[in-house]
Design a protein around this motif. Structure first.
Motif, mmCIF file in Angstrom:
data_model
loop_
_atom_site.group_PDB
_atom_site.id
_atom_site.type_symbol
_atom_site.label_atom_id
_atom_site.label_comp_id
_atom_site.label_asym_id
_atom_site.label_seq_id
_atom_site.Cartn_x
_atom_site.Cartn_y
_atom_site.Cartn_z
ATOM 1 N N VAL A 177 -12.346 -16.102 5.648
ATOM 2 C CA VAL A 177 -11.515 -15.461 4.611
ATOM 3 C C VAL A 177 -11.932 -14.056 4.292
ATOM 4 O O VAL A 177 -11.000 -13.161 4.228
ATOM 5 C CB VAL A 177 -11.527 -16.184 3.360
ATOM 6 C CG1 VAL A 177 -10.732 -15.558 2.200
ATOM 7 C CG2 VAL A 177 -10.652 -17.667 3.601
ATOM 8 N N LEU A 178 -13.286 -14.039 4.190
ATOM 9 C CA LEU A 178 -13.821 -12.578 4.144
ATOM 10 C C LEU A 178 -13.444 -11.466 5.329
ATOM 11 O O LEU A 178 -12.852 -10.452 4.941
ATOM 12 C CB LEU A 178 -15.452 -12.805 3.957
ATOM 13 C CG LEU A 178 -15.821 -10.923 3.931
ATOM 14 C CD1 LEU A 178 -15.500 -10.344 2.560
ATOM 15 C CD2 LEU A 178 -17.466 -11.228 3.897
ATOM 16 N N GLY A 179 -13.550 -12.135 6.460
ATOM 17 C CA GLY A 179 -13.024 -11.443 7.780
ATOM 18 C C GLY A 179 -11.726 -10.936 7.669
ATOM 19 O O GLY A 179 -11.239 -9.920 7.872
ATOM 20 N N LEU A 180 -10.663 -11.867 7.345
ATOM 21 C CA LEU A 180 -9.442 -11.397 7.101
ATOM 22 C C LEU A 180 -8.901 -10.395 6.075
ATOM 23 O O LEU A 180 -8.309 -9.710 6.292
ATOM 24 C CB LEU A 180 -8.395 -12.869 6.890
ATOM 25 C CG LEU A 180 -8.333 -14.081 8.197
ATOM 26 C CD1 LEU A 180 -7.843 -15.181 7.382
ATOM 27 C CD2 LEU A 180 -7.375 -13.242 9.085
ATOM 28 N N LEU A 181 -9.768 -10.652 4.837
ATOM 29 C CA LEU A 181 -9.831 -9.776 3.717
ATOM 30 C C LEU A 181 -9.831 -8.369 4.178
ATOM 31 O O LEU A 181 -9.226 -7.362 3.909
ATOM 32 C CB LEU A 181 -10.539 -10.153 2.544
ATOM 33 C CG LEU A 181 -10.719 -9.235 1.380
ATOM 34 C CD1 LEU A 181 -9.437 -9.076 0.808
ATOM 35 C CD2 LEU A 181 -11.715 -9.589 0.475
ATOM 36 N N LEU A 182 -11.100 -8.081 4.889
ATOM 37 C CA LEU A 182 -11.523 -6.767 5.190
ATOM 38 C C LEU A 182 -10.594 -6.333 6.361
ATOM 39 O O LEU A 182 -10.260 -5.016 6.306
ATOM 40 C CB LEU A 182 -12.884 -6.928 5.827
ATOM 41 C CG LEU A 182 -13.929 -7.455 4.464
ATOM 42 C CD1 LEU A 182 -15.294 -7.299 5.272
ATOM 43 C CD2 LEU A 182 -13.878 -6.326 3.432
ATOM 44 N N GLU A 183 -10.004 -6.940 7.454
ATOM 45 C CA GLU A 183 -9.134 -6.546 8.343
ATOM 46 C C GLU A 183 -7.883 -6.163 7.502
ATOM 47 O O GLU A 183 -7.250 -5.107 8.049
ATOM 48 C CB GLU A 183 -8.908 -7.674 9.270
ATOM 49 C CG GLU A 183 -10.141 -7.882 10.200
ATOM 50 C CD GLU A 183 -9.781 -9.166 11.082
ATOM 51 O OE1 GLU A 183 -8.570 -9.479 11.356
ATOM 52 O OE2 GLU A 183 -10.610 -9.631 11.873
ATOM 53 N N LEU A 184 -7.484 -6.887 6.693
ATOM 54 C CA LEU A 184 -6.011 -6.626 5.959
ATOM 55 C C LEU A 184 -5.974 -5.460 5.044
ATOM 56 O O LEU A 184 -5.210 -4.671 5.060
ATOM 57 C CB LEU A 184 -5.385 -7.811 5.320
ATOM 58 C CG LEU A 184 -5.100 -8.987 6.194
ATOM 59 C CD1 LEU A 184 -4.772 -10.278 5.337
ATOM 60 C CD2 LEU A 184 -3.898 -8.555 7.216
ATOM 61 N N VAL A 185 -7.310 -5.091 4.422
ATOM 62 C CA VAL A 185 -7.469 -4.171 3.550
ATOM 63 C C VAL A 185 -7.472 -2.806 4.314
ATOM 64 O O VAL A 185 -6.824 -1.817 3.889
ATOM 65 C CB VAL A 185 -9.054 -4.365 2.717
ATOM 66 C CG1 VAL A 185 -9.295 -2.982 2.170
ATOM 67 C CG2 VAL A 185 -8.752 -5.398 1.648
ATOM 68 N N ALA A 186 -8.133 -2.876 5.383
ATOM 69 C CA ALA A 186 -8.029 -1.875 6.413
ATOM 70 C C ALA A 186 -6.817 -1.400 7.009
ATOM 71 O O ALA A 186 -6.097 -0.364 6.792
ATOM 72 C CB ALA A 186 -9.111 -2.026 7.715
#
Length: 223
Positions: A177-186
């Motif tokens: 979930v953290l990986g997805l969060l950071l990718e989508l924030v970028a």
């Protein structure tokens, strides 16, 4: 994007005022990500609520995009939240009567920024395509957390505020979930301020500050 200038905040107790923030200075530029750490009760959530305009400081100033929150009415702060901020709290606050797709679109519709291509991208990246007609109670905790993140990012907010966004998840699910969060924030171009108790979760962000005795220490913890 976000600036705290000598912010002070205290709460009344039977023993007298309890000072939570004492002269806090903070700057978060557009597109940057910042982790905020500190022991339980250190004031991390208070700082996040001030950043969201859900509360106001006793002294000092909080600015979003150069606008002082103290200069806005309660309605003005609510409008700013709707159009500028994305919020992810430990309680997901999903609408039980809306399915996944409509929950995801809720914030974007309120902000008048519904984008079908971005919505489809979020559903795909968050692994929610086959669940889009489900209701929140039919989802696992991990999928509910993904949905809460997607809803916050649907209007492409300038600033995303996240309070322990993986705190209720097991380590493997939390990492995903953290990986997805950071990718989508970028992808969305948002700035991110994230409260976490975990050095491992804080490590991928651009910077980390530690809240200690009401003041911020510019330190990056070692995972």
């Amino acid at each position: 994007m976000l600036e705290f200038r000598q912010v002070h905040k205290s709460y009344s107790t039977p023993q007298g005022p309890q000072y939570v923030l004492s002269g806090v200075d903070l700057r978060l530029a557009a597109g940057e990500s910042l982790a905020l750490m500190g022991e339980s009760g250190s004031g991390k959530s208070t700082l996040l609520h001030l950043a969201a305009g859900l509360d106001l400081p006793e002294r000092g100033e909080v600015l979003i995009g150069g606008t002082s929150l103290a200069g806005l009415s309660e309605t003005g702060r609510a409008t700013l939240r709707r159009h500028t901020l994305g919020l992810v709290f430990q309680q997901f606050h999903l609408i039980p009567s809306l399915n996944v797709a409509d929950n995801l679109l809720l914030q974007a519709r309120l902000a008048g920024r519904e984008d079908s291509r971005w919505t489809a991208r979020l559903l795909e990246r968050l692994g929610l395509v086959k669940h889009q007609h489900y209701y929140p109670e039919q989802l696992s905790g991990g999928l509910q957390q993904r949905l809460a993140i997607g809803r916050a990012l649907a209007p492409r907010p300038a600033l995303l505020l996240a309070d322990e966004p993986t705190g209720n998840l097991d380590e493997t699910t939390a990492d995903t979930v953290l990986g997805l969060l950071l990718e989508l924030v970028a992808e969305s171009g948002s700035s991110l301020l994230m409260v976490t108790h975990s050095p491992r979760v804080a490590a991928p962000l651009d910077a980390c500050l530690i809240l200690h005795h009401g003041r911020l220490l510019p330190e990056r913890p070692t995972p």
